[in-house]
Write a protein that holds these residues in place. Structure first.
Motif, mmCIF file in Angstrom:
data_model
loop_
_atom_site.group_PDB
_atom_site.id
_atom_site.type_symbol
_atom_site.label_atom_id
_atom_site.label_comp_id
_atom_site.label_asym_id
_atom_site.label_seq_id
_atom_site.Cartn_x
_atom_site.Cartn_y
_atom_site.Cartn_z
ATOM 1 N N VAL A 1 0.844 -1.200 0.000
ATOM 2 C CA VAL A 1 0.000 0.000 0.000
ATOM 3 C C VAL A 1 0.880 1.250 0.000
ATOM 4 C CG1 VAL A 1 -1.649 1.327 1.387
ATOM 5 C CG2 VAL A 1 -2.003 -1.130 1.052
ATOM 6 N N GLY A 2 1.933 1.229 0.791
ATOM 7 C CA GLY A 2 2.858 2.360 0.814
ATOM 8 C C GLY A 2 3.537 2.592 -0.528
ATOM 9 N N ILE A 3 3.961 1.510 -1.167
ATOM 10 C CA ILE A 3 4.616 1.623 -2.481
ATOM 11 C C ILE A 3 3.643 2.181 -3.514
ATOM 12 C CG2 ILE A 3 5.612 0.295 -4.392
ATOM 13 C CD1 ILE A 3 6.797 -1.603 -2.229
ATOM 14 N N ILE A 4 2.421 1.643 -3.515
ATOM 15 C CA ILE A 4 1.417 2.107 -4.478
ATOM 16 C C ILE A 4 1.100 3.584 -4.234
ATOM 17 C CG2 ILE A 4 -0.988 1.829 -5.203
ATOM 18 C CD1 ILE A 4 -0.659 -1.194 -4.498
ATOM 19 N N ALA A 5 0.955 3.952 -2.978
ATOM 20 C CA ALA A 5 0.660 5.351 -2.656
ATOM 21 C C ALA A 5 1.792 6.264 -3.110
ATOM 22 C CB ALA A 5 0.424 5.498 -1.154
ATOM 23 N N ARG A 6 3.038 5.838 -2.905
ATOM 24 C CA ARG A 6 4.174 6.656 -3.356
ATOM 25 C C ARG A 6 4.169 6.835 -4.868
ATOM 26 N NH1 ARG A 6 8.921 3.961 -0.289
ATOM 27 N NH2 ARG A 6 7.233 2.614 0.206
ATOM 28 N N HIS A 7 3.790 5.797 -5.591
ATOM 29 C CA HIS A 7 3.720 5.912 -7.055
ATOM 30 C C HIS A 7 2.699 6.958 -7.466
ATOM 31 C CE1 HIS A 7 6.424 2.923 -8.715
ATOM 32 N NE2 HIS A 7 6.028 2.046 -7.791
ATOM 33 N N ASP B 1 3.551 -11.312 -4.627
ATOM 34 C CA ASP B 1 2.702 -12.220 -5.413
ATOM 35 C C ASP B 1 1.376 -11.547 -5.759
ATOM 36 O OD1 ASP B 1 0.819 -12.647 -3.304
ATOM 37 O OD2 ASP B 1 2.032 -14.279 -2.502
ATOM 38 N N ASP B 2 0.675 -12.143 -6.697
ATOM 39 C CA ASP B 2 -0.553 -11.583 -7.254
ATOM 40 C C ASP B 2 -1.629 -11.385 -6.179
ATOM 41 O OD1 ASP B 2 -2.012 -10.649 -9.485
ATOM 42 O OD2 ASP B 2 -3.130 -12.551 -9.549
ATOM 43 N N ASP B 3 -1.755 -12.331 -5.250
ATOM 44 C CA ASP B 3 -2.778 -12.241 -4.214
ATOM 45 C C ASP B 3 -2.501 -11.053 -3.284
ATOM 46 O OD1 ASP B 3 -5.127 -13.223 -2.909
ATOM 47 O OD2 ASP B 3 -3.818 -13.978 -1.296
ATOM 48 N N GLU B 4 -1.247 -10.814 -2.930
ATOM 49 C CA GLU B 4 -0.897 -9.684 -2.072
ATOM 50 C C GLU B 4 -1.203 -8.358 -2.776
ATOM 51 O OE1 GLU B 4 2.891 -11.280 0.532
ATOM 52 O OE2 GLU B 4 3.240 -10.666 -1.556
ATOM 53 N N ILE B 5 -0.886 -8.290 -4.042
ATOM 54 C CA ILE B 5 -1.139 -7.066 -4.816
ATOM 55 C C ILE B 5 -2.636 -6.801 -4.894
ATOM 56 C CG2 ILE B 5 -0.902 -5.989 -7.080
ATOM 57 C CD1 ILE B 5 1.747 -7.629 -7.363
ATOM 58 N N ARG B 6 -3.403 -7.846 -5.126
ATOM 59 C CA ARG B 6 -4.863 -7.717 -5.225
ATOM 60 C C ARG B 6 -5.428 -7.234 -3.881
ATOM 61 N NH1 ARG B 6 -6.259 -12.777 -6.776
ATOM 62 N NH2 ARG B 6 -5.311 -12.379 -8.777
ATOM 63 N N GLN B 7 -4.938 -7.780 -2.778
ATOM 64 C CA GLN B 7 -5.405 -7.361 -1.450
ATOM 65 C C GLN B 7 -5.057 -5.895 -1.172
ATOM 66 O OE1 GLN B 7 -4.074 -9.923 1.695
ATOM 67 N NE2 GLN B 7 -4.957 -11.765 0.759
ATOM 68 N N ALA B 8 -3.869 -5.473 -1.577
ATOM 69 C CA ALA B 8 -3.455 -4.082 -1.356
ATOM 70 C C ALA B 8 -4.347 -3.119 -2.137
ATOM 71 C CB ALA B 8 -1.988 -3.893 -1.757
ATOM 72 N N PHE B 9 -4.588 -3.431 -3.419
ATOM 73 C CA PHE B 9 -5.473 -2.576 -4.213
ATOM 74 C C PHE B 9 -6.898 -2.604 -3.661
ATOM 75 C CE2 PHE B 9 -2.238 -2.553 -7.635
ATOM 76 C CZ PHE B 9 -2.287 -1.216 -7.958
ATOM 77 N N GLY B 10 -7.345 -3.759 -3.201
ATOM 78 C CA GLY B 10 -8.677 -3.863 -2.609
ATOM 79 C C GLY B 10 -8.805 -3.009 -1.361
ATOM 80 N N TRP B 11 -7.767 -3.020 -0.534
ATOM 81 C CA TRP B 11 -7.793 -2.214 0.684
ATOM 82 C C TRP B 11 -7.818 -0.726 0.341
ATOM 83 C CZ3 TRP B 11 -4.608 1.285 3.260
ATOM 84 C CH2 TRP B 11 -4.948 1.521 4.596
ATOM 85 N N ILE B 12 -7.005 -0.312 -0.622
ATOM 86 C CA ILE B 12 -6.981 1.091 -1.044
ATOM 87 C C ILE B 12 -8.346 1.505 -1.591
ATOM 88 C CG2 ILE B 12 -6.023 2.704 -2.745
ATOM 89 C CD1 ILE B 12 -3.348 1.200 -2.435
ATOM 90 N N GLU B 13 -8.943 0.639 -2.399
ATOM 91 C CA GLU B 13 -10.255 0.944 -2.970
ATOM 92 C C GLU B 13 -11.311 1.051 -1.868
ATOM 93 O OE1 GLU B 13 -13.407 -0.889 -6.227
ATOM 94 O OE2 GLU B 13 -11.517 -1.905 -5.834
ATOM 95 N N GLN B 14 -11.269 0.136 -0.925
ATOM 96 C CA GLN B 14 -12.242 0.144 0.166
ATOM 97 C C GLN B 14 -12.132 1.430 0.981
ATOM 98 O OE1 GLN B 14 -11.606 -2.961 2.996
ATOM 99 N NE2 GLN B 14 -13.440 -2.498 4.165
ATOM 100 N N ILE B 15 -10.922 1.821 1.298
ATOM 101 C CA ILE B 15 -10.715 3.030 2.093
ATOM 102 C C ILE B 15 -11.113 4.277 1.313
ATOM 103 C CG2 ILE B 15 -8.935 4.496 3.164
ATOM 104 C CD1 ILE B 15 -9.732 2.066 4.808
ATOM 105 N N SER B 16 -10.770 4.335 0.042
ATOM 106 C CA SER B 16 -11.054 5.545 -0.731
ATOM 107 C C SER B 16 -12.528 5.688 -1.071
ATOM 108 C CB SER B 16 -10.218 5.573 -2.012
ATOM 109 O OG SER B 16 -10.569 4.485 -2.847
ATOM 110 N N LEU B 17 -13.266 4.595 -1.147
ATOM 111 C CA LEU B 17 -14.691 4.672 -1.472
ATOM 112 C C LEU B 17 -15.572 4.743 -0.235
ATOM 113 C CD1 LEU B 17 -14.941 2.119 -4.416
ATOM 114 C CD2 LEU B 17 -14.798 4.610 -4.529
ATOM 115 N N GLN B 18 -15.002 4.467 0.922
ATOM 116 C CA GLN B 18 -15.772 4.463 2.160
ATOM 117 C C GLN B 18 -16.089 5.902 2.566
ATOM 118 O OE1 GLN B 18 -13.527 3.104 5.541
ATOM 119 N NE2 GLN B 18 -15.323 2.085 6.391
#
Length: 154
Positions: A9-15, A38-55
């Motif tokens: 999440v930190g890496i994605i946010a920095r990008h 791995d793909d599952d970790e990346i998917r979870q990170a994007f899911g968490w970011i999406e959940q927080i930003s849409l909440q």
């Protein structure tokens, strides 16, 4: 939440904050896969970011109230005790004392006395100034006078 996902999440946010122009999330995902995630970790990170930003934020902070900054002139600082100045500042910040009434109180206090005006005198002057501008049964006036109502009326 997994520590690796927090790192992602930190890496994605920095990008996103760095202004890198990614044409799609696929480029970010490819870069993260190359970094060893791995793909599952990346998917979870994007899911968490999406959940927080849409909440929707239920605890949205109250709108900021911009009070005018009032600095005391050197003459006013000599005229008003520290407690009296603090009292006026506190009333203004609580929204109980309009700026024009505050100016009237300061002017009256400095004109009435040759020496330093204390808290009790400023309380009385403030109560009288508010009394002339509002109803006499105002809760603001009762707050300023406090329990010493008998002295205020005599």
């Amino acid at each position: 939440m997994n520590e690796r996902i927090l790192i992602l999440v930190g890496i994605i946010a920095r990008h996103f904050l760095s202004g890198d122009d990614f044409s799609s999330t696929e480029e970010i995902v490819d870069e993260l896969l190359e970094a060893g995630f791995d793909d599952d970790e990346i998917r979870q990170a994007f899911g968490w970011i999406e959940q927080i930003s849409l909440q929707p934020s239920s605890d949205s902070p109250p709108p900021l109230r911009q009070d005018p900054l009032r600095l005391f002139a050197p003459e006013e600082m000599r005229c008003l005790s520290r407690a009296a100045r603090g009292f006026l500042i506190r009333l203004r910040r609580q929204g109980l004392l309009p700026p024009e009434i505050e100016e009237e109180v300061i002017l009256r206090a400095c004109l009435e006395r040759d020496g330093e005006v204390g808290l009790s005198e400023v309380r009385s002057i403030t109560a009288l100034a508010l009394f002339t501008s509002q109803r006499s049964d105002s809760p603001v006036i009762a707050h300023i006078i406090g329990s010493d109502r008998k002295r205020a009326y005599h």
